[in-house]
Design an enzyme around this catalytic site. Sequence first.
Site, mmCIF file in Angstrom:
data_model
loop_
_atom_site.group_PDB
_atom_site.id
_atom_site.type_symbol
_atom_site.label_atom_id
_atom_site.label_comp_id
_atom_site.label_asym_id
_atom_site.label_seq_id
_atom_site.Cartn_x
_atom_site.Cartn_y
_atom_site.Cartn_z
ATOM 1 N N SER A 145 11.404 86.626 88.657
ATOM 2 C CA SER A 145 12.853 86.430 88.630
ATOM 3 C C SER A 145 13.266 85.298 89.560
ATOM 4 C CB SER A 145 13.554 87.740 88.977
ATOM 5 O OG SER A 145 14.949 87.626 88.808
ATOM 6 N N ASP A 301 19.802 82.970 86.539
ATOM 7 C CA ASP A 301 18.644 82.881 87.424
ATOM 8 C C ASP A 301 17.406 82.579 86.558
ATOM 9 O OD1 ASP A 301 18.439 85.396 86.242
ATOM 10 O OD2 ASP A 301 17.582 86.334 88.014
ATOM 11 N N ASP A 303 14.835 84.003 85.228
ATOM 12 C CA ASP A 303 14.448 84.792 84.054
ATOM 13 C C ASP A 303 15.656 85.194 83.222
ATOM 14 O OD1 ASP A 303 15.342 86.697 85.936
ATOM 15 O OD2 ASP A 303 14.040 88.255 85.111
ATOM 16 N N ASP A 305 18.288 87.035 83.576
ATOM 17 C CA ASP A 305 18.896 88.365 83.504
ATOM 18 C C ASP A 305 20.119 88.486 84.409
ATOM 19 O OD1 ASP A 305 17.602 88.505 85.961
ATOM 20 O OD2 ASP A 305 16.654 90.446 85.586
ATOM 21 N N ARG A 306 20.439 87.443 85.162
ATOM 22 C CA ARG A 306 21.619 87.475 86.012
ATOM 23 C C ARG A 306 22.504 86.258 85.725
ATOM 24 N NH1 ARG A 306 20.830 88.695 92.066
ATOM 25 N NH2 ARG A 306 19.732 86.700 92.091
ATOM 26 N N GLU A 395 26.112 95.527 88.601
ATOM 27 C CA GLU A 395 25.849 95.701 90.016
ATOM 28 C C GLU A 395 26.241 94.423 90.739
ATOM 29 O OE1 GLU A 395 21.743 96.545 90.670
ATOM 30 O OE2 GLU A 395 21.027 94.690 89.754
ATOM 31 N N LYS A 409 20.069 94.453 82.675
ATOM 32 C CA LYS A 409 21.012 93.364 82.907
ATOM 33 C C LYS A 409 20.633 92.183 82.037
ATOM 34 C CE LYS A 409 18.732 92.200 87.329
ATOM 35 N NZ LYS A 409 17.866 93.388 87.424
#
Length: 568
Positions: A145, A301, A303, A305-306, A395, A409
Amino acid sequence: MSSEILRWLQRDPDPDTRRELQHLLDNQDQQELEQRFSGRLAFGTAGLRGVVGAGPNRMNRLVIQETATGLARYLLAQQINAQQRGVIIGYDGRPDSRQFAENTASVLTGQGIPVYLTVRVAATPLVAFGVRHLNAAAGVVVTASHNPPQYNGFKVYWGNGAQIIPPHDKGIAEQIEIAAQSQLSLMTLDEAKENGLLTLLDTPFYEAYRQALGNSALLSNHTSPGAISLAYTAMHGVGAEMAEALLKDAGFDQVYSVAAQREPDGRFPTVNFPNPEEPGAMDLVIAEAVKHDATLAVANDPDADRLAVAVRTETGQYQMLTGDQVGALLGHYLLSRTSASQALVGTTVVSSTLLERIAHWEGAHYYQTLTGFKWLTNVAMEKQTENQRFLFAYEEALGYTVGDLVWDKDGLSALVAFAQLTAELASQGLTLWDRLESLYRQHGLHLNAQRSIALSPGAPAIGDALRAHPPEQIAAEAVTAITDLKQGTIDYSDGRQERVALPSSDVLIYQLASGSRVVVRPSGTEPKIKCYYEVVEAVQEQEPLKQAQERAAGRMSELIATHQASLS
């Protein structure tokens, strides 16, 4: 040479890490050898993550093979149809990721478990999506990540498409320990293909995710996409191609990618730390936004996922939104696009309480979990019913999931949803700042901050000390309730006590009379604690928002200073 090191050298399939280990032996680097052989990387609910290198306490091909063997044996014991359903494997753009993914495939097929392996890098959300899309028994993503370049990781999804939670983490870890002392059985990828155990996932799989998002009712708001523009960065990760395609599908034709950060590069040459929360990480995308006078500067980010967002202000500068602000804006927006009374939304115990207030006001169902998306999605699956469908969770650490296409996410679907929200507001002559202000005026200005506090080495366990002497007030405010997730109780200042329906965790939550809150999470491995602070400030009807913001900032400074002083 110890027998353990000798055995490792004999088992290690990688000539590079064997040479690395031999070099340490030749130089008699006892300190480094001890670090690498004092234990092995711990497998937990987030899988594995660590520095790449030789030895059981590092990420390398042998550790991957032993970990994959443990996963395979646990799957075969727990899921009788694992050899029919198979496992999907994807990987990011770090130097070792493809090799680690292929080693994982060799182990799983060697145990008779079919594998679906992506032919190229894949965003983490695509693999989470793929578990359910393919009805796989599990999923694996080789990714670290947003960690520094020297790291890599091994993330596991269960057959429900969510990250593993207890007891699966413990069960897999036990099998890994056995595998580390056993002969490993592997199958080459060519053999796996010949035996019908290996399916390569090419463009049709990536397009399936793209089409699923394009068909989602929650991502179908195509109100004036041409009204806004976006600067975007993949931060040397794997998100650019899919992010650009999804935005194009949704009608956003003013998208400007940062060329220097667009292609996957696990060295992350233009950022000191590939985490959009870190100072300086957003500099290039904000510069791109300035160049084009873009409405938003957005980042996934590495990977994908954010999602991180910076928004243009009235002065033309760009200001980062916090994860809590993005979460509140997205939650409010999505609730406006569905039947709120049948919607289920959630956050974690350390995230802002603003979404909870919004949900209650809209008549939606709200839930709260321990920190981590593994809890947000697994709990959502348990709680949703025919008349209470999961809608959204987030989150504060920039993680969001929109609907139930991905049970983790997903920075890509969140990007589309946030762009659509921004465009809809623009079509009404409004900005994201206007929407935030309206939420603050209705529900109170919620200001959140986080601090990590180092304690003296050898100090007694801070959690036990805090429980032994619970504070009656913090920053001159009365403590009205103390939630202790380790004990599973809420103790009110009037003497009442309630049980908490959350798994046991070393977390203390202090509720103050004004609605403010302090959350304390002692570290279980080192002498420090993480503290999360929230101040809720009412905004008067005719009052400029800036005045309320200044009041809240003053209260926050006092709350942090007073609380930290009490811990020293």
